[in-house]
Each structure stands twice: as structure tokens, then as C-alpha cells.
Design a protein around this motif. Structure first.
Motif, PDB file in Angstrom:
ATOM      1  N   ALA A   1      -1.515  12.609   6.522  1.00 41.56           N
ATOM      2  CA  ALA A   1      -1.707  11.263   7.076  1.00 41.56           C
ATOM      3  C   ALA A   1      -2.645  10.428   6.212  1.00 41.56           C
ATOM      4  O   ALA A   1      -2.450   9.220   6.073  1.00 41.56           O
ATOM      5  CB  ALA A   1      -2.250  11.351   8.500  1.00 41.56           C
ATOM      6  N   MET A   2      -3.660  11.044   5.619  1.00 50.89           N
ATOM      7  CA  MET A   2      -4.596  10.289   4.787  1.00 50.89           C
ATOM      8  C   MET A   2      -3.897   9.745   3.547  1.00 50.89           C
ATOM      9  O   MET A   2      -4.133   8.601   3.138  1.00 50.89           O
ATOM     10  CB  MET A   2      -5.781  11.174   4.381  1.00 50.89           C
ATOM     11  CG  MET A   2      -6.736  11.502   5.502  1.00 50.89           C
ATOM     12  SD  MET A   2      -8.235  12.336   4.939  1.00 50.89           S
ATOM     13  CE  MET A   2      -9.168  10.955   4.253  1.00 50.89           C
ATOM     14  N   VAL A   3      -3.047  10.555   2.962  1.00 51.36           N
ATOM     15  CA  VAL A   3      -2.304  10.116   1.772  1.00 51.36           C
ATOM     16  C   VAL A   3      -1.302   9.032   2.145  1.00 51.36           C
ATOM     17  O   VAL A   3      -1.159   8.024   1.444  1.00 51.36           O
ATOM     18  CB  VAL A   3      -1.588  11.311   1.118  1.00 51.36           C
ATOM     19  CG1 VAL A   3      -0.760  10.848  -0.083  1.00 51.36           C
ATOM     20  CG2 VAL A   3      -2.602  12.370   0.678  1.00 51.36           C
ATOM     21  N   GLU A   4      -0.616   9.221   3.274  1.00 50.39           N
ATOM     22  CA  GLU A   4       0.365   8.229   3.719  1.00 50.39           C
ATOM     23  C   GLU A   4      -0.312   6.896   4.032  1.00 50.39           C
ATOM     24  O   GLU A   4       0.209   5.823   3.689  1.00 50.39           O
ATOM     25  CB  GLU A   4       1.105   8.755   4.950  1.00 50.39           C
ATOM     26  CG  GLU A   4       2.025   9.930   4.640  1.00 50.39           C
ATOM     27  CD  GLU A   4       2.512  10.635   5.892  1.00 50.39           C
ATOM     28  OE1 GLU A   4       2.143  10.177   7.001  1.00 50.39           O
ATOM     29  OE2 GLU A   4       3.224  11.643   5.762  1.00 50.39           O
ATOM     30  N   ASN A   5      -1.465   6.956   4.683  1.00 53.51           N
ATOM     31  CA  ASN A   5      -2.197   5.726   5.001  1.00 53.51           C
ATOM     32  C   ASN A   5      -2.607   4.986   3.730  1.00 53.51           C
ATOM     33  O   ASN A   5      -2.525   3.757   3.649  1.00 53.51           O
ATOM     34  CB  ASN A   5      -3.440   6.042   5.832  1.00 53.51           C
ATOM     35  CG  ASN A   5      -3.097   6.502   7.241  1.00 53.51           C
ATOM     36  OD1 ASN A   5      -1.979   6.303   7.709  1.00 53.51           O
ATOM     37  ND2 ASN A   5      -4.042   7.130   7.917  1.00 53.51           N
TER      38      ASN A   5
END
Length: 470
Positions: free
Chosen positions: A305-309
Motif C-alpha cells: 500500500a505504501m508503494v501504491e500510494n
């Protein structure tokens, strides 16, 4: 609300099992009733006037359960996260555990959280750093840029040559008929700029003001579909021929373009500025190389999720950039044949590097217990006001103190790394010896290599210039 369990999972995720009790759920059911009653038809009652018990008696006690769950969940989830002191970095996936009754329900929420970060080596690193040198040729090049910016175009009564600018009217004809986008009036065209279709500018060499000339042009095969490979005629009328009037590089020039009285002083100032620019670039490259090492040295189970955000943040920034250029995002996608999913996929790798960099920075700040005083924050505000020539109060209106505080602390973290690092000399690039066999192969490959294609636009609408190659 009560948390039944908080389980750590891989990829820095946690699974929260939370129970919503009878009192909370009944309050949510009442809210669901108030929200839904106007949409439920009950014989004998006007819309929205049927009592809750009457509706439940007709449709079942569970009629409001789904909406009540949706109402109760956010508060229960937020309270559970706060109780467990979790730093959530993305949206949860949720599932009900067991059945929902009038006494409440239990849900399991799996959410990504800020990962545990272990710093690797971040002090006493080394990286190559360029030695800054500024030659007389560098200064002369900068002087030429100043000269070019102050060069004027003046009309001349002679034949046009390469480098001149001609002011022309033109119209293109295909099979004797004008084609869309092939017309322009009072257009200034620099001969030799290669901004028009091949062959156009070359045929204007030698024209004079007042001349009219037909240009026979064959569009390249890779041109716009409607004109690719087609033979056309451009009728051109020349209004004016202009040449560049280049200023002499002397003391008068220095006075005109700067605050200096002599060319010598101007050159000295240019050398100083070039040196400062290159030193800043060398320092930044050195810093970047060191911080990349720090980011690579951390150990962290980074949630997707951190990378996607971060990838979405990069995409949002890109949308803003093209919007500032006057290009609507949807139009950009159509023009390039690109899909948003491809843009996000391309952003994934740099997004992951940025996430690792941010995690490393935060870990250094924590390890070094770095802080910023109110005095340091105020000094940074004043520095920004001077830099952008703005009133201090105006800067403070647009920037929050916490933003500035974070910037000051981040610079301190970078300084911890840079101040303890060692700069090494960059490796010298040596030209590889080429054997005769390799040279022959290269020459043969060069002969077979197709001509480089350039994207050209034959037809443009409204005020855009036609037949220009970009």
C-alpha cells in the motif's frame, strides 16, 4: 467496541478482530432507520412516517442491519486502531466474523501499517564527487547565450540565406486543392531551423522580399496519415527577409546586459556563478548517492500500500504538471495512446525507491533524536521570504510551521550522513580499443540502420502552425 485480537502478518500488515456491542449497534440501527425510512413504503403511512418497529415487523428485524454495520464500522475501526496505537498506511480489507444479531457483530479488518525499520550503515559512507572546474570556454559559452538573447532581427534588402528569418504567407495544395492546416499568414520562419517539413526551408534560400514562389514538396512516408508520401505544392509569398544583428562583446555590451561596467567584470561574475551552479550540482549528486546507499541499507518489510500510494502521488504530480502546460489529462492519454494503468506501473519502481528513502530518513531522525527549535523554524521562514522576495507574513500564510519544521529536521538528517562521509574521485572513463573486426561490424551496422524517424504533424487546427516537425 472491544478488540478481541491484534495479529501481526507479513508485509507489515495487522489483522484486527473487533466486536461491536449491543448498545453501539442499536444506536447504529436507529441512525440507519432515520436514513432509510423515507425510501421504505409502508401501507397506511406517509413516506418517512412509519415507526421503526412497524417497518421491522413487516420486513424483519434485519432490515436495517447492513446499513447499521456500514454506520458502526468506521468509528469502531478508528477506535480500535487508536487503542492498539497502530500507524495505518492504507485502507483495510474487512470481513464479518460470525452472524450479525441485534446484540452486535464482530469484524476482522486487515490493514497495512508503517513497517518496522532497521537502519544499516548510514555514517562514514563514501561516494564519488566531481571536482568543479570552470574554463574560459565555459564562460564564453555563457556569454554567447547572453549575446543570443540580445540579438535583434533587422530587415535586409538581399537574398535570404541560411540563418535568416523570412516572413511569409503560404498555402499548401494537394491535387490542386487546399488541404486543412496547410495555410499560414505573416509567419516568421528561420531558415535552417528544420521546423517545417523537409524541403520547405531549403527552397526558400535565395528569395527576396516581394518574391512569390511555388515549392514542390513530397511528405515523408512517416508523416501524418492524410499526407504521408503525398506530393504537394506550397504557394509562398515573401514579405520580408531579416538577419540577426549580433551585439559586439565589449564593455558597452556588459553595461547593457548586467550591472557591470566592463566585459572583464562580467566574465568574472559569470565564472563565479557557473562555479556556484556546478558546485551545488556536485554537492547534490554526492548527497543523492549517499542517501541512496542509506535507503538500500535499511531492512523493512514494506507494505504494498505504501508503494501504491506513492505511485499515485507521482501520477497526481504528473497530472498537475501537464495541466500547467495547458494539456488536459484525458487528452494527453488519447494523444499518447497511454493508459493510466501503464503510467502507474511505470511509477512503481521509483515509488518504491522513494518509500525506502522516506523510511530511511525517518529512521535517522529517530535514531539521532533530531528536532527543530522555534528559532530555527522562524529563521527558515525568513530565508524563504528573502529567497522568493515575499513578505514574511505572506510566506507564513501559505506554509504551515510543521511543514517548515519537517524540512529543517530532514536537512539535519541528511547532514548527519553527509558530514561523516568521504568524497572519492570519480572513476575516469576510458575509451575502449576497437578492433578492426569490431569496427567493420559497426560500420556495417551503421549502413543497415534505418533512418531515425521524427514525429511530424502535417495538420494543426486553429492558431497552430502547420507542416512543422516537432
Amino acid at each position: 467496541m472491544s478488540v478481541k485480537s491484534c495479529e501481526k502478518l507479513e508485509k507489515s500488515q495487522v489483522a484486527l478482530t473487533v466486536e461491536v456491542g449491543a448498545a453501539e449497534f442499536q444506536a447504529a440501527i436507529e441512525k440507519a432507520y432515520q436514513k432509510m425510512r423515507k425510501k421504505i413504503n409502508v401501507p397506511g403511512f406517509r413516506p418517512g412516517k412509519a415507526p421503526r418497529k412497524v417497518i421491522e415487523g413487516m420486513y424483519g428485524a434485519e432490515v436495517f442491519f447492513e446499513e447499521a454495520i456500514n454506520i458502526a464500522f468506521p468509528d469502531a475501526y478508528e477506535a480500535a486502531v487508536k487503542e492498539q496505537e497502530l500507524q495505518v498506511v492504507g485502507y483495510p480489507t474487512v470481513e464479518l466474523v460470525g452472524e450479525c444479531t441485534k446484540d452486535g457483530f464482530t469484524f476482522k479488518a486487515t490493514a497495512p501499517v508503517y513497517p518496522e525499520v532497521t537502519l544499516g550503515q548510514y555514517k562514514e559512507l563514501s561516494a564519488p564527487k566531481d571536482e568543479v572546474k570552470v574554463t574560459a570556454a565555459d564562460v564564453d559559452e555563457r556569454l554567447k547565450e547572453l549575446s543570443d538573447r540580445n540579438t535583434r532581427l533587422v530587415s535586409v534588402d538581399r537574398e535570404a540565406k541560411e540563418g535568416d528569418t523570412v516572413v511569409i504567407d503560404f498555402e499548401g495544395f494537394l491535387d490542386g486543392k487546399p488541404f486543412d492546416g496547410g495555410k499560414g499568414e505573416n509567419h516568421s520562419l528561420e531558415l535552417g531551423s528544420h521546423s517545417f517539413v523537409p524541403g520547405f526551408e531549403e527552397q526558400l534560400i535565395g528569395v527576396k522580399a516581394g518574391d512569390e514562389k511555388d515549392l514542390d514538396i513530397t511528405f515523408p512516408e512517416d508523416y501524418h496519415a492524410d499526407l504521408a508520401g503525398k506530393a504537394v505544392v506550397f504557394k509562398v509569398k515573401v514579405h520580408e527577409v531579416k538577419e540577426k544583428e549580433v551585439p559586439a562583446l565589449d564593455d558597452e555590451f556588459a553595461k547593457d546586459v548586467s550591472e557591470f561596467d566592463t566585459l572583464k567584470d562580467l566574465k568574472a561574475d559569470l565564472k563565479k556563478k557557473i562555479t556556484e551552479e556546478r558546485q551545488k550540482a556536485a554537492d547534490q549528486a554526492f548527497e543523492d548517492a549517499l542517501m541512496e546507499q542509506v535507503a538500500a541499507n535499511i531492512t523493512a518489510d514494506i507494505p504494498d500500500a505504501m508503494v501504491e500510494n506513492q505511485a499515485h502521488q507521482f501520477l497526481d504530480n504528473f497530472k498537475m504538471q501537464i495541466a500547467q502546460q495547458g494539456i488536459p489529462y484525458d487528452q494527453y492519454l488519447k494523444m499518447t495512446g497511454m493508459e493510466e494503468s501503464k503510467l502507474l506501473a511505470d511509477a512503481k519502481e521509483p515509488a518504491e525507491r522513494q518509500v525506502r528513502m522516506d523510511l530511511a530518513m525517518a529512521a535517522i531522525i529517530k535514531a539521532e533524536n533530531l528536532e527543530a527549535t522555534d528559532e530555527e523554524v522562524e529563521a527558515e521562514f525568513k530565508k524563504l521570504a528573502e529567497q522568493y522576495n515575499m513578505e514574511l507574513d505572506t510566506v507564513k500564510k501559505y506554509l504551515q510551521p510543521e511543514q517548515i519544521r519537517d524540512q529543517v529536521i530532514s536537512r539535519k538528517a541528511v547532514a548527519v550522513v553527509v558530514d561523516s562521509a568521504t568524497a572519492t574521485k570519480p572513476e575516469k572513463k576510458t575509451a575502449k580499443k576497437t578492433t578492426k573486426k569490431a569496427a567493420d561490424a559497426a560500420e556495417e551496422g551503421e549502413e543497415k540502420k534505418p533512418a531515425k524517424k521524427t514525429t511530424k504533424k502535417a495538420v494543426k487546427k486553429e492558431d497552430e502552425e502547420p507542416v512543422e516537425s516537432k
